[in-house]
Write a protein that holds these residues in place. Sequence first.
Motif, mmCIF file in Angstrom:
data_model
loop_
_atom_site.group_PDB
_atom_site.id
_atom_site.type_symbol
_atom_site.label_atom_id
_atom_site.label_comp_id
_atom_site.label_asym_id
_atom_site.label_seq_id
_atom_site.Cartn_x
_atom_site.Cartn_y
_atom_site.Cartn_z
ATOM 1 N N TYR A 1 67.544 -58.544 -42.316
ATOM 2 C CA TYR A 1 67.829 -57.123 -42.144
ATOM 3 C C TYR A 1 68.841 -56.938 -41.022
ATOM 4 C CZ TYR A 1 63.612 -56.142 -44.893
ATOM 5 O OH TYR A 1 62.663 -56.074 -45.890
ATOM 6 N N GLY B 1 66.667 -47.482 -38.796
ATOM 7 C CA GLY B 1 65.713 -48.435 -39.340
ATOM 8 C C GLY B 1 66.432 -49.669 -39.869
ATOM 9 N N PHE C 1 68.103 -53.656 -45.506
ATOM 10 C CA PHE C 1 67.906 -54.904 -46.227
ATOM 11 C C PHE C 1 69.241 -55.565 -46.570
ATOM 12 C CE2 PHE C 1 65.668 -57.786 -48.960
ATOM 13 C CZ PHE C 1 66.414 -57.919 -50.121
ATOM 14 N N GLN D 1 67.275 -61.207 -54.190
ATOM 15 C CA GLN D 1 67.765 -59.841 -54.299
ATOM 16 C C GLN D 1 68.672 -59.562 -53.115
ATOM 17 O OE1 GLN D 1 64.812 -56.897 -55.183
ATOM 18 N NE2 GLN D 1 66.316 -55.270 -55.450
ATOM 19 N N LEU E 1 67.506 -58.982 -37.953
ATOM 20 C CA LEU E 1 66.085 -59.328 -38.007
ATOM 21 C C LEU E 1 65.789 -60.216 -39.205
ATOM 22 C CD1 LEU E 1 64.742 -55.751 -37.307
ATOM 23 C CD2 LEU E 1 64.444 -57.692 -35.775
ATOM 24 N N GLY F 1 60.595 -61.446 -36.807
ATOM 25 C CA GLY F 1 60.939 -62.036 -35.527
ATOM 26 C C GLY F 1 61.504 -60.967 -34.612
ATOM 27 N N ASP F 2 61.873 -61.354 -33.393
ATOM 28 C CA ASP F 2 62.409 -60.398 -32.431
ATOM 29 C C ASP F 2 63.921 -60.208 -32.557
ATOM 30 O OD1 ASP F 2 60.036 -61.225 -29.800
ATOM 31 O OD2 ASP F 2 59.984 -59.679 -31.357
ATOM 32 N N PHE G 1 54.322 -49.459 -46.047
ATOM 33 C CA PHE G 1 54.003 -50.222 -44.840
ATOM 34 C C PHE G 1 54.345 -49.406 -43.602
ATOM 35 C CE2 PHE G 1 53.507 -54.088 -47.298
ATOM 36 C CZ PHE G 1 54.357 -53.886 -48.373
ATOM 37 N N TYR H 1 54.996 -49.929 -39.436
ATOM 38 C CA TYR H 1 55.280 -50.898 -38.392
ATOM 39 C C TYR H 1 55.452 -50.166 -37.071
ATOM 40 C CZ TYR H 1 56.420 -54.494 -41.897
ATOM 41 O OH TYR H 1 56.377 -55.409 -42.931
ATOM 42 N N GLN I 1 57.584 -50.674 -33.421
ATOM 43 C CA GLN I 1 58.647 -51.456 -32.813
ATOM 44 C C GLN I 1 58.832 -51.039 -31.355
ATOM 45 O OE1 GLN I 1 62.592 -51.227 -34.632
ATOM 46 N NE2 GLN I 1 63.076 -53.298 -33.939
ATOM 47 N N GLY J 1 61.089 -57.128 -32.450
ATOM 48 C CA GLY J 1 61.055 -56.883 -33.874
ATOM 49 C C GLY J 1 59.872 -56.006 -34.247
ATOM 50 N N PRO J 2 59.905 -55.406 -35.437
ATOM 51 C CA PRO J 2 58.786 -54.567 -35.884
ATOM 52 C C PRO J 2 57.496 -55.376 -35.988
ATOM 53 C CG PRO J 2 60.743 -54.170 -37.218
ATOM 54 C CD PRO J 2 61.031 -55.386 -36.387
ATOM 55 N N PHE K 1 53.755 -55.437 -37.678
ATOM 56 C CA PHE K 1 53.029 -54.874 -38.812
ATOM 57 C C PHE K 1 51.746 -54.167 -38.375
ATOM 58 C CE2 PHE K 1 51.337 -54.338 -42.918
ATOM 59 C CZ PHE K 1 50.022 -54.797 -42.935
ATOM 60 N N LEU L 1 57.874 -47.168 -37.618
ATOM 61 C CA LEU L 1 58.697 -47.280 -38.816
ATOM 62 C C LEU L 1 57.830 -47.276 -40.061
ATOM 63 C CD1 LEU L 1 60.969 -50.206 -37.571
ATOM 64 C CD2 LEU L 1 61.741 -47.874 -37.956
ATOM 65 N N ARG M 1 58.101 -50.611 -50.619
ATOM 66 C CA ARG M 1 58.579 -51.673 -51.486
ATOM 67 C C ARG M 1 58.545 -51.151 -52.916
ATOM 68 N NH1 ARG M 1 55.818 -56.979 -50.217
ATOM 69 N NH2 ARG M 1 57.063 -56.659 -48.347
ATOM 70 N N LYS N 1 62.971 -55.613 -52.734
ATOM 71 C CA LYS N 1 63.634 -54.932 -51.636
ATOM 72 C C LYS N 1 62.659 -54.004 -50.938
ATOM 73 C CE LYS N 1 67.665 -51.923 -50.949
ATOM 74 N NZ LYS N 1 68.805 -51.274 -51.656
ATOM 75 N N THR N 2 62.705 -53.989 -49.599
ATOM 76 C CA THR N 2 61.899 -53.061 -48.810
ATOM 77 C C THR N 2 62.840 -52.086 -48.139
ATOM 78 O OG1 THR N 2 60.195 -54.743 -48.447
ATOM 79 C CG2 THR N 2 60.228 -52.854 -46.954
ATOM 80 N N PHE O 1 63.414 -49.061 -45.435
ATOM 81 C CA PHE O 1 62.858 -48.501 -44.209
ATOM 82 C C PHE O 1 63.384 -47.099 -43.957
ATOM 83 C CE2 PHE O 1 60.510 -51.681 -41.735
ATOM 84 C CZ PHE O 1 60.737 -52.815 -42.484
ATOM 85 N N GLY O 2 62.548 -46.271 -43.327
ATOM 86 C CA GLY O 2 63.009 -45.025 -42.768
ATOM 87 C C GLY O 2 63.659 -45.277 -41.410
ATOM 88 N N ALA O 3 64.209 -44.215 -40.821
ATOM 89 C CA ALA O 3 64.910 -44.352 -39.538
ATOM 90 C C ALA O 3 63.947 -44.426 -38.358
ATOM 91 C CB ALA O 3 65.891 -43.210 -39.349
#
Lengths: 121, 109
Positions: free
Chosen positions: A35, A42, A45, A56, A90, A113-114, B34, B36, B38, B43-44, B46, B87, B91, B96-97, B99-101
């Motif tokens: 990402y 946000g 992908f 994908q 990310l 990860g970070d 999902f 998350y 952050q 990183g995010p 879960f 966040l 999915r 593909k996932t 995300f919102g802002a």
Amino acid sequence: DAGVTQSPTHLIKTRGQQVTLRCSPKSGHDTVSWYQQALGQGPQFIFQYYEEEERQRGNFPDRFSGHQFPNYSSELNVNALLLGDSALYLCASSFFGSDAASLGHSNQPQHFGDGTRLSIL
Amino acid sequence: EDQVTQSPEALRLQEGESSSLNCSYTVSGLRGLFWYRQDPGKGPEFLFTLYSAGEEKEKERLKATLTKKESFLHITAPKPEDSATYLCAVRTGGFKTIFGAGTRLFVKA
């Protein structure tokens, strides 16, 4: 139990250069996604790898490419860097496995990860 | 086009002041929603997965709920350590996932 690890943590490049970022997934995970996260946004992908193949891809140009190795680790390569490529990159891993393969999808959460902070000058 | 929208963009609360964050989505074939957390420079992390309308999940001061069009993250009696960006991600039928802002939460002692 080691989580997702990424290297390097920070990187500074100039326009036109090429960069390689690395990711080791969480133990037991077989799928890696990449990402791009711009400041205040946000994650977006880029692509996902499973069984060493790109499964994908998001709306990113061909300058962005990747690879997954037999040990499930992954690399993200970006060529001809632009100023707009400056962002936090990310890596996220998850478990897909044979059950999900038969269904054609997985509901397993991704673990992140970070990131690598990439700055383009 | 698949889309995820979070509101508000930022939320400032006093310690102990409960509130809710919203995540609305339009996707073709939801495979999971999902949440998350952050923290800056990280990183995010879960928090929850929700699969179907009516489902609820709880963890400490957080509770996530899901309807056919949106999800809420309820924060009960927040503490300063709950300050972070939250966040929401969905999915779809592929891999593909989206995300919102995010919602930036600030909790003041």
